[in-house]
Scaffold this active site. Structure first.
Site: not given
Ligand SMILES: Cc1cc2nc3c(=O)[nH]c(=O)nc-3n(C[C@H](O)[C@H](O)[C@H](O)COP(=O)(O)OP(=O)(O)OC[C@H]3O[C@@H](n4cnc5c(N)ncnc54)[C@H](O)[C@@H]3O)c2cc1C
Length: 486
Positions: A428
């Protein structure tokens, strides 16, 4: 084809980026480019089946849909996965879609109080179980709980044991109120994990003002002085430049701070070490992040039980803990993980430990090391020990499901060594580019990067601290709100 210019370039097609880009795409008059470094797809029908199946998390060592990062958990080396595919971590996660608690927002700037964010929590969801003032009925993300009649035996037995032990049964974990044990709100519909890529972005793909570039990695934000003027990208055919009216980083809590650093925004000494020309000295970039430490208490089922639809169907909250009766051993729910023994997860929801990203000075493009600093604080260790004792007590009471001889330890055996050996993380990760106005803050309360212009960060990086629940619903809410402010 990578466009030469866009009014808004969103970097990262994960939970936040898909929500933000889809919302902006619904408003004509501005062009939007969404960059995603991982693979993409153009409809729910063509999405990889592993991303759809909510009973499994495709994040094992062989996964094609993740980036893996080295970590230190209480000083012990390991790896974690983050989604690297259209949909990001929300496309590979557990489907647990629970809101941050009202008190979690006390750590946020006043404009993000629970009263301010509740309308956005309602906007992002349609909850099929509750139709009251706390819930939305028309948002993109489907939310429901496993019906009582279909709960997995482990989930049901855990719930009943917790109630028998005096914990309050809570019907709706997404409404404010006292904590207790209840069914998990899930963004799962008919067994399909409905993250923001499927629920929000796919319906927006037809918008003429939106271009999605999958397989395209942003290398850095191009700055002219303190102004963001575009993004340097690598789409596999060499490096290209996209001129941008504004740039919004949604690359997640590891890659957003890394992109800031590579663009000259971060702690001055770190920039010097990495050999990057400084643009804005922001000491908080990549430091002080928070996540939930999770201790896995192993046990055995009394008999073979079927896989649950969701990996987690009920959960118990106390003031500082979350207890998670996973419905399958990780060997089944996370293919390739190899962990064949069922576990009850004990999660510290308000950890005091802080982590930092450590970059490789020889190669800033190499994956950084995440040093979590878990168990540094004796109060965190004491709370986890207490949580393990509660877990052992509940497991022992889960008659007919748990093999009573398999519960491995009594509270007295749980020393720091035992905790460290059973320690993992809930994945998280939050707060590596925190929102606020103090010296360590990276963005203001509108997610604008301090000291820079036309540059925003809008993902889990900006949380002042990890919410006391899973962050997914909270980051979708944040992205939806930032889209309105943009
Ligand atoms: C295995 C796992 C299970 C989880 N289970 C839960 C759950 O059940 N419930 C819950 O509340 N939370 C859960 N979480 C946490 C939650 O999913 C994340 O906190 C949330 O999805 C993060 O969102 P975000 O938009 O910050 O980043 P992300 O969703 O990680 O998105 C970042 C995106 O940016 C892209 N990216 C990165 N660098 C670059 C770049 N230089 N150029 C272009 N694209 C790039 C990546 O490929 C990715 O697609 C889980 C996380 C994981 C990993």
């Amino acid at each position: 084809m990578i466009p030469a210019r866009a009014d808004i370039v969103v970097v990262g097609g994960g939970s936040a980026g898909c929500t933000l880009a889809a919302t902006l795409a619904g408003r004509p008059g501005r062009t939007v480019v969404l960059l995603e470094s991982g693979p993409g797809y153009a409809s729910t029908g063509t999405a990889p089946p592993e991303l759809l199946d909510a009973s499994r998390l495709p994040v094992g060592p062989e996964s094609r849909w993740t980036a893996q990062y080295p970590v230190l958990l209480a000083g012990r080396p390991g790896t974690i996965a983050r989604g690297r595919v259209l949909g990001g971590s929300g496309a590979v996660n557990g489907g647990y879609f629970v809101r941050g608690r009202p008190g979690d927002f006390d750590a946020w700037p006043p404009s993000w109080s629970f009263d301010h964010v509740l309308p956005y929590f309602r906007l992002i969801e349609h909850d099929s179980d509750f139709g009251d003032e706390w819930h939305g009925a028309a948002g993109p993300v489907p939310v429901s709980r496993t019906p009582w009649s279909r709960l997995h035996a482990v989930a049901r037995a855990f719930h009943d044991a917790a109630v028998a032990a005096g914990h309050l049964p809570v019907e709706d974990l997404n409404a404010p109120g006292p904590v207790g044990v209840g069914r998990v709100p899930l963004n799962i519909a008919n067994g399909v994990r409905m993250g923001p890529a499927l629920s929000s972005l796919m319906p927006a793909l037809a918008s003429p003002n939106l271009t999605v570039c999958s397989g395209t990695r942003a290398r850095r934000v191009v700055m002219s002085g303190a102004e963001a003027v575009g993004v340097e990208v690598d789409g596999g055919d060499g490096v290209a430049f996209i001129e941008a009216g504004s740039v919004v980083l949604c690359a997640g809590a590891v890659e957003s701070p890394r992109l800031l650093l590579l663009s000259g925004i971060g702690p001055a000494d770190e920039l010097a070490t990495l050999g990057v020309a400084p643009v804005v000295d922001l000491p908080g970039v990549g430091t002080g992040f928070t996540d939930h430490p999770e201790v896995a208490v192993p046990y055995r089922y009394r008999s073979d039980l079927p896989l649950g639809t969701a990996v987690l169907e009920t959960v118990l909250h106390t003031d500082e803990l979350e207890l998670r009766p996973y419905t399958a051993p990780f060997a089944d729910s996370v293919p390739g993980s190899g962990a064949a023994v069922p576990v009850l997860g004990v999660v510290l929801t308000r950890p005091r430990s802080r982590g930092r990203l450590i970059f490789d000075a020889r190669d800033p493009y190499a994956a950084p090391l995440l040093d979590y600093g878990y168990l540094d604080d004796p109060r965190d260790r004491a709370a986890l020990r207490h949580g393990v004792a509660t877990a052992v007590h509940l497991l022992a009471a889960m008659d007919g499901v748990v093999d009573p001889h398999s519960v491995p330890t009594g509270a007295a055996d749980v020393d720091d060594e035992w905790l460290a050996a059973h320690l993992g993380t809930s994945q998280h990760l939050s707060g590596s580019c925190r929102m606020g106005s103090d010296d360590s803050a990276v963005v203001d309360d509108r997610c604008r990067v301090h000291g820079a212009e036309r540059l925003f960060v809008a993902d889990t990086s900006v949380f002042p601290q990890v919410p006391s629940r899973g962050p997914h619903a909270t980051v979708v809410m944040l992205a939806r709100r930032v889209a309105d402010a943009l």
